[in-house]
Design a protein around this motif. Structure first.
Motif, PDB file in Angstrom:
ATOM      1  N   GLY A   1       0.807  -1.244   0.092  1.00 16.66           N
ATOM      2  CA  GLY A   1       0.047   0.123   0.042  1.00 16.66           C
ATOM      3  C   GLY A   1       0.730   1.438   0.023  1.00 16.66           C
ATOM      4  N   GLN A   2       2.025   1.226   0.834  1.00 15.41           N
ATOM      5  CA  GLN A   2       2.801   2.453   0.731  1.00 15.41           C
ATOM      6  C   GLN A   2       3.631   2.499  -0.705  1.00 15.41           C
ATOM      7  OE1 GLN A   2       5.249   1.143   4.157  1.00 15.41           O
ATOM      8  NE2 GLN A   2       4.192   2.181   5.663  1.00 15.41           N
ATOM      9  N   ARG A   3       4.103   1.454  -1.171  1.00 19.66           N
ATOM     10  CA  ARG A   3       4.718   1.681  -2.729  1.00 19.66           C
ATOM     11  C   ARG A   3       3.407   2.126  -3.629  1.00 19.66           C
ATOM     12  NH1 ARG A   3       6.913  -4.239  -3.152  1.00 19.66           N
ATOM     13  NH2 ARG A   3       8.134  -4.214  -1.093  1.00 19.66           N
ATOM     14  N   GLN A   4       2.256   1.597  -3.304  1.00 22.80           N
ATOM     15  CA  GLN A   4       1.244   2.193  -4.250  1.00 22.80           C
ATOM     16  C   GLN A   4       1.013   3.834  -4.077  1.00 22.80           C
ATOM     17  OE1 GLN A   4      -0.331   0.585  -6.684  1.00 22.80           O
ATOM     18  NE2 GLN A   4      -0.835   2.875  -7.295  1.00 22.80           N
ATOM     19  N   ARG A   5       1.041   4.235  -2.953  1.00 20.45           N
ATOM     20  CA  ARG A   5       1.032   5.520  -2.455  1.00 20.45           C
ATOM     21  C   ARG A   5       2.283   6.404  -3.084  1.00 20.45           C
ATOM     22  NH1 ARG A   5      -0.133   4.821   3.500  1.00 20.45           N
ATOM     23  NH2 ARG A   5      -1.991   3.602   3.158  1.00 20.45           N
TER      24      ARG A   5
ATOM     25  N   LEU B   1      -4.837  -0.563  -8.191  1.00 19.32           N
ATOM     26  CA  LEU B   1      -5.064  -1.098  -7.060  1.00 19.32           C
ATOM     27  C   LEU B   1      -5.108  -2.533  -7.395  1.00 19.32           C
ATOM     28  CD1 LEU B   1      -7.694   1.133  -5.339  1.00 19.32           C
ATOM     29  CD2 LEU B   1      -5.322   1.625  -5.708  1.00 19.32           C
ATOM     30  N   SER B   2      -5.010  -3.074  -8.385  1.00 20.57           N
ATOM     31  CA  SER B   2      -5.073  -4.443  -8.582  1.00 20.57           C
ATOM     32  C   SER B   2      -4.185  -5.424  -8.079  1.00 20.57           C
ATOM     33  CB  SER B   2      -5.530  -4.882 -10.200  1.00 20.57           C
ATOM     34  OG  SER B   2      -4.376  -4.615 -10.725  1.00 20.57           O
ATOM     35  N   ASN B   3      -2.813  -4.934  -7.746  1.00 19.53           N
ATOM     36  CA  ASN B   3      -1.980  -5.641  -7.106  1.00 19.53           C
ATOM     37  C   ASN B   3      -1.875  -5.772  -5.557  1.00 19.53           C
ATOM     38  OD1 ASN B   3      -0.740  -6.769  -9.555  1.00 19.53           O
ATOM     39  ND2 ASN B   3       0.841  -5.365  -9.502  1.00 19.53           N
ATOM     40  N   LEU B   4      -3.078  -5.025  -5.068  1.00 20.47           N
ATOM     41  CA  LEU B   4      -3.067  -4.929  -3.416  1.00 20.47           C
ATOM     42  C   LEU B   4      -4.087  -6.059  -3.022  1.00 20.47           C
ATOM     43  CD1 LEU B   4      -3.440  -1.050  -3.210  1.00 20.47           C
ATOM     44  CD2 LEU B   4      -1.293  -2.422  -3.191  1.00 20.47           C
TER      45      LEU B   4
ATOM     46  N   GLN C   1      -8.975   0.421   1.418  1.00 16.14           N
ATOM     47  CA  GLN C   1      -8.349   1.725   1.896  1.00 16.14           C
ATOM     48  C   GLN C   1      -8.144   2.654   1.158  1.00 16.14           C
ATOM     49  OE1 GLN C   1      -5.232   0.555   4.626  1.00 16.14           O
ATOM     50  NE2 GLN C   1      -4.497   2.589   4.622  1.00 16.14           N
ATOM     51  N   MET C   2      -7.249   2.104  -0.082  1.00 15.63           N
ATOM     52  CA  MET C   2      -6.429   3.001  -1.033  1.00 15.63           C
ATOM     53  C   MET C   2      -7.919   3.499  -1.981  1.00 15.63           C
ATOM     54  SD  MET C   2      -3.563   3.373  -0.730  1.00 15.63           S
ATOM     55  CE  MET C   2      -3.279   4.180  -2.495  1.00 15.63           C
TER      56      MET C   2
END
Ligand code: ADP
Ligand code: ADP
Length: 225
Positions: free
Chosen positions: A137-141, A161-164, A171-172
């Protein structure tokens, strides 16, 4: 922010018609969700809007400029993909600053923008870390941060978001909605997730075999008769 207009856009790869006479008018500040089966042309449509592919026929306008007439370095469009390719050897700060340095933005301006984006995305305490030291999630951010520091007129997001995992996705999704409310940047967002489409989209565009089948509000699209 800018209006995005597609006028009778067709894209062919040899004999494959990836995008077939698509016309679409996306309002300034709108969040448009693009859905449809794999291979129907969604990624190609995003790449045409980004100016990464030339149209075969028709035209794409961002604001009042034809995308094909704008040199790459002046294109005010930021893309976020599902495989958020962060630079592994760089810190979070440098990952976010990279695109601005490439564009020769002054140092103090870069610093201001990176810190502001980090604040928005809850990354302030992570600026010195490297991607390997972050959660998914942090990487996505960080990937989102890299896009928002550029302050683009348009966001193009391809299943970001599909890899989370399921919990992080929820949350994202909430964070994306909040971010859009705050920045109001025109956004075109590809997803296979119906809940994302319904909660994020002002309108949903349904593609099939390169054509636009329907463009309507989430309520209209998902209403059961
Ligand atoms: P989606 O994103 O909806 O999965 P794409 O836009 O990736 O669909 O692909 C649409 C169609 O265009 C597919 O048939 C795909 O194989 C084809 N296509 C996409 N990009 C290329 C390319 N660079 N060269 C040849 N065919 C392509
Ligand atoms: P997705 O289905 O996740 O949207 P794809 O695997 O269809 O992504 O496409 C990934 C990349 O490969 C895109 O840049 C697309 O343009 C390109 N591509 C897709 N199909 C082809 C193809 N048949 N030939 C060459 N490139 C392709």
């Amino acid at each position: 922010m800018a209006r995005v207009q597609l006028v009778e856009v067709t894209k062919r790869f040899g004999s494959t018609v990836a995008v077939d006479r698509v016309s679409l008018d996306i309002a300034d500040g709108e969040f448009l969700v693009l859905v449809g089966p794999s291979g129907c042309g969604k990624s190609t449509l995003l790449r045409l809007i980004a100016g990464l592919e030339d149209v075969t026929e028709g035209a794409v306008y961002i604001g009042d400029r034809n995308v094909n007439d704008v040199p790459p370095k002046d294109r005010d469009v930021a893309m976020v993909f599902q495989n958020y390719a962060l630079y592994p050897h760089m810190t979070v700060y440098d990952n976010m600053a990279f695109g601005l340095r490439m564009r020769k933005v002054p140092r103090d301006e870069i610093d201001r923008r990176v810190r502001e984006a980090a604040e928005t995305l809850g990354l302030t305490n992570l600026l010195k870390r490297r991607p390997a030291q972050l959660s998914g999630g942090q990487r996505q951010r960080v990937a989102l941060g890299r896009a928002i520091v550029r302050d683009p007129k348009v966001f193009l997001m391809d299943e970001p978001l599909s890899n989370l995992d399921a919990q992080l996705r929820v949350q994202m999704r909430t964070e994306l909605a909040r971010l859009h409310q705050r920045l109001g940047t025109t956004t075109i967002y590809v997803t296979h997730d119906q809940v994302e489409a319904m909660t994020l989209g002002d309108r949903i565009a349904v593609m099939r075999d390169g054509k636009l089948q329907q463009v309507a509000t989430p309520r209209e699209i998902y209403a059961r008769p």
